[in-house]
Write an enzyme that holds these catalytic residues in place. Structure first.
Site, PDB file in Angstrom:
ATOM      1  N   CYS B 105       0.943  -1.078  -0.058  1.00  0.00           N
ATOM      2  CA  CYS B 105       0.119   0.040   0.026  1.00  0.00           C
ATOM      3  C   CYS B 105       0.824   1.198  -0.003  1.00  0.00           C
ATOM      4  O   CYS B 105       0.346   2.413  -0.037  1.00  0.00           O
ATOM      5  CB  CYS B 105      -0.830  -0.047   1.189  1.00  0.00           C
ATOM      6  SG  CYS B 105      -2.038  -1.652   1.117  1.00  0.00           S
ATOM      7  N   HIS B 398      -9.798   2.911  -0.927  1.00  0.00           N
ATOM      8  CA  HIS B 398      -8.067   2.639  -0.835  1.00  0.00           C
ATOM      9  C   HIS B 398      -7.976   1.758  -1.835  1.00  0.00           C
ATOM     10  O   HIS B 398      -7.760   0.525  -1.462  1.00  0.00           O
ATOM     11  CB  HIS B 398      -8.116   2.064   0.442  1.00  0.00           C
ATOM     12  CG  HIS B 398      -6.549   1.683   0.780  1.00  0.00           C
ATOM     13  ND1 HIS B 398      -5.406   2.055   0.046  1.00  0.00           N
ATOM     14  CD2 HIS B 398      -6.377   0.410   1.422  1.00  0.00           C
ATOM     15  CE1 HIS B 398      -4.666   1.553   0.511  1.00  0.00           C
ATOM     16  NE2 HIS B 398      -4.707   0.544   1.256  1.00  0.00           N
ATOM     17  N   CYS B 428       0.559   3.300   5.881  1.00  0.00           N
ATOM     18  CA  CYS B 428       0.850   1.804   6.458  1.00  0.00           C
ATOM     19  C   CYS B 428       0.940   1.014   5.208  1.00  0.00           C
ATOM     20  O   CYS B 428      -0.040   1.297   4.251  1.00  0.00           O
ATOM     21  CB  CYS B 428       0.110   1.521   7.659  1.00  0.00           C
ATOM     22  SG  CYS B 428      -1.386   1.541   6.976  1.00  0.00           S
TER      23      CYS B 428
END
Lengths: 314, 442
Positions: B105, B398, B428
């Site tokens: 990510c 996301h 994160c």
């Protein structure tokens, strides 16, 4: 660990196939039942004159053992380990296991192989072992002693390379309900209440986990294969191999370099299929990333412990 | 947009003898919930769309950009050259080099940060960074068993070998293998990992729901004031992030059942409402030297000052999976001579509301800051009114690798609107990693 001086050596031409060993074990168990000699009572082969059971003073050996790298790769894949030029400790156990089994099905071995409960392992993985090394294996049984639930025995396997011991493992087994003549069983120790640590992982074990392990390391004990074959031996369902659980734990917990020691104690079987919650953490006071670690497995969401163990670099 | 006047490089940049790098602008497609509006779009399609919009917005047609770096977390093997193939589908000069980056990510942040460094060093004058992900058009692999049979079959030279390979086939091998969000070394999903961290920091259900609510309200308000008009290009009939629920309430969020950490019983606090949904989307950010921006009459929204990555050992339970930014931020602050309170905007990626709140709690915690971060005193608390003021991942969604580009472009514009100050980014990532960055207004 004791030396070989007092033990007679039986050289096996090659590592025996476990299928034959289990067949022999079934025969032996059946024979002892037909003969009316049940575990836990009466006189049987291996008993000496004063009626105390003794372990045969023999050691089974295989002098030349080569590692099949295809099998090593399959093992490493099975455990989620990296395929690398280094024998995992439980894989070495798997190589030596048939020789240890050979000791346990020997005519002189006083305990019935089938139905024995695997209690624990302690292993010294003395140095890295490369797949190309020519290995030798010797195995013997020692320290037959009472357990609160029967009799327990240590089966020791030692793997050597170039004349030096590189791996030494002690597997402790329990023969339930067996009384050693003249020896009283100890009291059952107080069982501490198990409190699950914070989990760091979870293993979802499929119904074929035991067959997959047997397919790689050859341990075709029926209690691990199918629900049916396990029930035939009085189990509720089939269970994971203890050494499969150890292998999974070590795939994550073994140090990446140097020799190490590790141990595992089994508290309750893992029925298949099943989900195991797992924790691996620094043992108390440890800060080194590859210092002593403790690991534990328990039934998902429950307070039933399956196993606990440790890994310590040497 | 007006071209900003240049400002002096930050002291740290001057002392390092490198030139400033500016964020010129960004473009993304709206993020769409998985298996919805973008179900038929591939990573390459979506990344190309995001780049197309960026090219159109800044008049980059026919221009050779120094480099384009982006990536996807869930990537099909045919997309071995995803970014280059996407660039070839845009109006950019086909001689524009492009490469793929992959850091879970944090892919977008790593791509943008590394490009920024190259511009600072004078290796590049311009660059485009970003990312894309789809969980709808996800690569589905054959099972490990079937894969090995097929590979062995391909290697077989004789009929006997072929038969031997085929004999290893098992019917259960037909089950396809779809990628998941599980950590390979632990077997736990990201949500299950975060549930442990959320519980360890004692973050309440109410606090998480409030953060989620704020994310939706802030994102909705940003849309209302047309904040995203020059940051987003419509794609496949979607004009806004379609996970956005402007009218959601604490009652609605409070009625959801726990989705993660259910083993914790009544300590379970993480729901579908305070966790990010699976989303499809793509983002891109245009970076340049001041000279490049001026020469092309392009805006300068913010300086990309610095960035830092960190990783934690979650495999042995020493730290929570998503807590790496908590370690990266103090290192970056120390390097830049800043405190946690020296910011006007905080963009903390909302993987889960619990991630943001655990991170903030850690920075306030004396014991954590002393023993884990090695600091003399806690980093302290932040002014929560400066947190994710234009919404974040809980509302927007996301699409893993696209999040960095969304955040950099959003923060750069916020800073430019304000005309002064700094912003902190924290993202994160799977594998116990994280990337954080500092931007400065122009």
């Amino acid at each position: 660990m004791s030396g070989t001086a007092e033990r007679r050596c039986i050289d096996l031409p090659e590592v025996p196939a476990l299928g034959g060993i289990y067949a022999a074990a079934v025969k032996k168990t059946a024979a002892s039942r037909i003969g009316g000699v049940l575990p836990g009572g009466g006189r049987r082969r291996g008993a000496d004159d004063d009626g105390r059971w003794q372990l045969p003073a023999v050691e089974h050996r295989v002098r030349r053992l080569r590692v099949d790298t295809g099998r090593l790769t399959r093992y490493q894949r099975l455990m989620g380990d990296t395929v690398r030029e280094d024998l995992p400790s439980v894989f070495v156990h798997g190589l030596a296991f048939p020789v240890a089994m050979s000791v346990m099905v020997d005519d002189g071995f006083p305990l019935p192989l089938l139905g024995m409960v695997h209690l624990s392992n302690r292993v010294e993985h003395l140095r890295r072992i490369r797949p190309g090394e020519e290995l030798s294996v010797r195995a013997w049984a020692e320290d037959l002693r009472p357990h609160f639930a029967g009799a327990q025995v240590d089966v020791v396997a030692e793997v050597g390379a170039g004349g030096e011991a590189v791996w030494r493992g002690v597997s402790t087994y329990l023969a339930k309900g067996v009384d050693l003549p003249g020896r009283t069983r100890p009291e059952r120790p107080e069982k501490p209440v198990f409190t699950a640590p914070t989990r760091t992982g979870q293993w979802r074990l499929a119904a074929d986990t035991g067959r997959a392990y047997a397919g790689v390391l050859g341990d075709w004990n029926p209690i691990h294969l199918t629900s049916l074959s396990a029930r035939a031996l009085g189990m509720k369902r089939h269970i994971a191999h203890g050494m499969y659980l150890a292998g999974r734990a070590l795939a994550g917990a073994a140090p990446r370099e140097g020799g190490y020691e590790w141990g595992i104690e089994f508290a309750s079987p893992v029925f298949l299929p099943g989900t195991v919650d797992f924790s691996v953490a620094d043992a108390e006071g440890g800060a080194d990333p590859y210092g002593t670690v403790a690991f534990t497995g328990w039934r998902r969401g429950a307070s039933r412990e399956h196993f606990s163990g440790y890994v310590a670099p040497r | 947009m007006a071209t900003s006047t240049s400002s002096a490089a930050s002291p740290s940049q001057a002392s390092q003898g490198v030139r400033p790098v500016v964020v010129i602008g960004g473009n993304r497609i709206p993020f769409a919930r998985s298996n919805g509006a973008y179900a038929d779009a591939s990573n390459q399609d979506m990344l190309t769309a995001a780049l197309d919009g960026l090219v159109a917005r800044f008049g980059l047609q026919g221009q050779r950009i120094g480099a384009v770096a982006a990536g996807a977390v869930l990537k099909h093997s045919r997309d071995f050259n995803l970014v280059r193939e996407s660039v070839l589908g845009t109006a950019l000069d086909p001689t524009t080099p492009a490469y793929d980056v992959q850091m879970a990510c944090a892919t977008g942040m790593e791509a943008i940060g590394s490009l920024a460094n190259k511009i600072k060093l004078g290796q590049l004058d311009s660059a485009i960074g970003g990312g894309v992900d789809t969980t709808s058009d996800a690569p589905i692999a054959v099972s490990e068993g079937l894969r090995r049979v097929l590979l062995e079959l391909a290697r077989a030279r004789t009929p006997k070998q072929r038969l031997a390979a085929l004999s290893k086939f098992r019917p259960k091998d037909l089950a396809p293998h779809a990628p998941g969000t599980g950590e390979p070394r632990t077997g736990l999903s990201m949500g299950e990992h975060q549930a442990l961290t959320t519980a360890a920091w004692g973050v309440s259900r109410e606090a998480q729901d409030e953060l989620a609510l704020k994310s939706h309200h802030n994102l909705a308000a940003a849309y209302e004031r047309n904040f995203f008009d020059d940051l987003i290009t419509e794609y496949r009939g979607v004009g806004r992030d379609n996970n956005l629920r402007p009218s959601t309430t604490l009652e609605k969020l409070g009625s959801l059942k726990p989705a993660f950490g259910r083993d914790l019983g009544d300590k379970a606090t993480m729901t579908a409402g305070n966790s990010t949904p699976l989303t499809d989307g793509a983002s891109s950010v245009l970076l340049g030297s001041e000279e490049f921006a001026r020469a092309n009459d392009l805006p300068m929204l913010a300086n990309f000052v610095d960035f830092e990555a960190a990783s934690v050992d979650f495999v042995r339970g020493k730290e929570g999976l998503l807590m790496a930014p908590a370690y990266a931020v103090p290192r970056l602050l120390a390097r830049q001579g800043l405190t946690l309170q020296d910011f006007d905007f905080y963009e903390i990626h909302e993987a889960f509301a619990g991630t943001v709140l655990s991170t903030l709690a850690a920075w306030e915690d004396e014991d954590f800051c002393r023993n884990k971060l090695g600091l003399d005193a806690p980093l302290g608390s932040i002014d929560r009114s400066k947190l994710n003021v234009a919404g974040s991942s809980l509302a927007a969604g996301h699409p893993f690798a696209a999040t960095g580009g969304r955040i950099v472009a959003t923060l750069a514009k916020l800073l430019h609107e304000k005309g002064s100050g700094r912003g902190l980014i924290s993202v994160c990532a799977a594998g116990g990693q994280g990337v954080v960055a500092v931007l400065e207004a122009r």
